[in-house]
Design an enzyme around this catalytic site. Structure first.
Site, PDB file in Angstrom:
ATOM      1  N   GLN A 174     150.106  45.577  35.512  1.00  0.00           N
ATOM      2  CA  GLN A 174     149.950  44.536  34.484  1.00  0.00           C
ATOM      3  C   GLN A 174     148.486  44.226  34.176  1.00  0.00           C
ATOM      4  OE1 GLN A 174     152.351  43.469  32.682  1.00  0.00           O
ATOM      5  NE2 GLN A 174     154.114  44.114  33.886  1.00  0.00           N
ATOM      6  N   HIS A 201     156.275  43.305  42.913  1.00  0.00           N
ATOM      7  CA  HIS A 201     157.357  43.960  42.173  1.00  0.00           C
ATOM      8  C   HIS A 201     158.139  44.829  43.164  1.00  0.00           C
ATOM      9  CE1 HIS A 201     158.961  46.988  39.283  1.00  0.00           C
ATOM     10  NE2 HIS A 201     158.754  46.088  38.344  1.00  0.00           N
ATOM     11  N   CYS A 260     162.408  42.377  38.415  1.00  0.00           N
ATOM     12  CA  CYS A 260     162.148  43.258  39.574  1.00  0.00           C
ATOM     13  C   CYS A 260     161.339  42.536  40.651  1.00  0.00           C
ATOM     14  CB  CYS A 260     161.443  44.548  39.167  1.00  0.00           C
ATOM     15  SG  CYS A 260     162.452  45.582  38.113  1.00  0.00           S
ATOM     16  N   ASP A 315     148.395  47.148  42.916  1.00  0.00           N
ATOM     17  CA  ASP A 315     149.336  47.476  41.846  1.00  0.00           C
ATOM     18  C   ASP A 315     148.752  46.910  40.551  1.00  0.00           C
ATOM     19  OD1 ASP A 315     151.280  47.340  39.906  1.00  0.00           O
ATOM     20  OD2 ASP A 315     152.843  46.536  41.212  1.00  0.00           O
ATOM     21  N   LYS A 327     152.486  50.750  29.574  1.00  0.00           N
ATOM     22  CA  LYS A 327     152.215  49.316  29.425  1.00  0.00           C
ATOM     23  C   LYS A 327     150.863  49.071  28.750  1.00  0.00           C
ATOM     24  CE  LYS A 327     154.810  48.128  33.609  1.00  0.00           C
ATOM     25  NZ  LYS A 327     156.017  47.394  33.218  1.00  0.00           N
TER      26      LYS A 327
END
Ligand code: PMP
Length: 411
Positions: free
Chosen positions: A206, A125, A368, A203, A229
């Protein structure tokens, strides 16, 4: 282990889902952008503002003590949620983006030298690319990327050993790709980097609210994620970092809250995590996130993961079978809870607008991940991203509407 869950009753916990959009029942499939919030989280925010809103760590009065206790209890809950060794390894940020910026600005400035390499993957991202470009420009380090294989969206692991040179100081990788649905083998990637003394950043934007996450099992040095999220409020995110790294890192922002003692020409900082939290923090955010984590764990993250995966696999197969010429991105099996696709001759924004008229919230664009889109040779994809409150009927309706859109735009 997954268990039988009453998904229909869980769905009723989300007030926003029982509305119509353009006269149609809302089908919310933009969960990778942000998730919806269960009533318990909304109630916790209201309760904080109605009953114990006060600044933290400062006051001696009762409300401040209650707010501080709730704020620090949330930190301890985050530590348990990802199996950190201690709450002191948990820093509150605004989100994944700020967490990665913190690492790049603080750890990067202290550790990167001219000629050093920051290794990233081609599916990152923008928030795990741009902060590194900025610190690379300031320190003389360079960026190198581990390739993605093609439309099936896997990392080319055969190339990893040659890329993990002695010059690599940090390896940053996305756990679950927001534009492909790929689940990267982060424990293996971190182990291979660690064997060469390379610092790792995952990261988890998600992944954290969708699957069981154990930072010790992953073996990463840094892990970043966002509350919004995973059923929490916007404006609160997490940076997990190994304690030894935090001890050695300089502060990110400076000012009130993060100091022990200030003189006109000198300041002593607090210990981590407070050293990295300057100014009045988001207080309602961690309190809401605490309730969100309890809520997710009551359902069971293994159950959520199984549900997300089943919906995404079903959606992938249905789109492949029913939409002539559709180009699907990401792996066919083992994918996370989203599908990303392109239909020749129809722009993603047109599909999203068409779906919106049918009450379906999708996302169309580069998500992104512009460099990845360029690599795949597309400008944009259409993405449907699922969470545990979505249903198989909603996927059927999605596929129907995508077929209608294709017929409409290809007339
Ligand atoms: N990384 C990934 C993989 C993401 O999907 C996102 C959000 N789209 C981010 C980072 C950034 O998260 P935030 O905007 O909450 O900081």
């Amino acid at each position: 282990m997954t268990q039988a869950v009453d998904w229909a009753s869980i769905r009723r916990d989300f007030p926003i889902l029982s509305q119509t959009v353009h006269g149609k029942p809302l089908i919310y499939l933009d969960n990778a952008a942000t998730s919806q919030k269960p009533r318990v989280v909304i109630d916790a925010l209201r309760d904080y503002y109605e009953r114990y809103n006060a600044n933290v760590h400062r006051g001696i009065h009762e409300l401040s003590a209650r707010a501080t206790a709730a704020f620090e209890a949330a930190r301890a809950r985050v530590a348990r949620f990802i199996n950190a060794r201690s709450p002191d390894e948990i820093i509150f940020t605004r989100g994944t983006t700020e967490a990665i910026n913190l690492v790049a600005a603080s750890w990067g400035a202290a550790n990167l030298r001219p000629g050093d390499v920051i290794l990233l993957t081609e599916m990152e991202h923008h928030s795990n690319i741009v902060p590194w470009q900025q610190i690379a420009a300031r320190t003389g380090a360079t960026l190198v990327y581990l390739p993605v294989t093609g439309d099936e969206g896997l990392l080319d692991l055969d190339k990893l050993d040659t890329l993990l040179t002695h010059r690599v100081k940090l390896f940053g990788m996305v756990h679950v790709s927001n534009s492909l649905g790929t689940v990267n083998p982060v424990a293996e990637l971190c182990a291979r980097a660690r064997a060469r003394g390379i610092t790792t950043l995952v990261d988890g934007a998600q992944s954290a609210g969708h699957m069981p996450v154990d930072v010790q099992q992953i073996g990463c040095d840094f892990f970043a994620f966002s509350g919004h999220k995973m059923c929490g409020p916007t404006g609160i995110g997490i940076l997990y970092a190994r304690a030894a790294l935090l001890e050695a890192m300089p502060p990110y922002q400076t000012g009130g809250e993060m100091i022990l003692r200030v003189e006109y020409h000198h300041t002593e900082f607090k210990k981590p995590p407070h050293k990295f939290e300057a100014g009045t923090p988001d207080i309602a955010g961690p309190i809401g996130l605490h309730v969100a984590m309890d809520y997710l764990d009551a359902i069971g993250r293994a159950n959520i993961w199984a549900h997300d995966q089943a919906l995404a696999t079903y959606a992938y197969e249905q789109l492949a079978a029913k939409v002539p010429g559709v180009r699907l991105f990401g792996p066919r099996t083992g994918r996370a809870g989203l599908v990303s696709f392109a239909i020749p001759g129809v722009h993603a924004h047109d599909i999203v607008t068409f779906a919106d008229r049918a009450g379906i919230a999708l996302r169309g664009g580069h998500h992104c991940t512009q460099p990845l889109m360029h690599k795949l040779g597309v400008e944009a994809t259409t993405r449907a991203s699922f969470y545990f409150y979505n249903t198989k009927d909603e996927v059927d309706r999605l596929v129907e509407v995508i077929c209608e859109a294709q017929r409409f735009f290809n007339r």
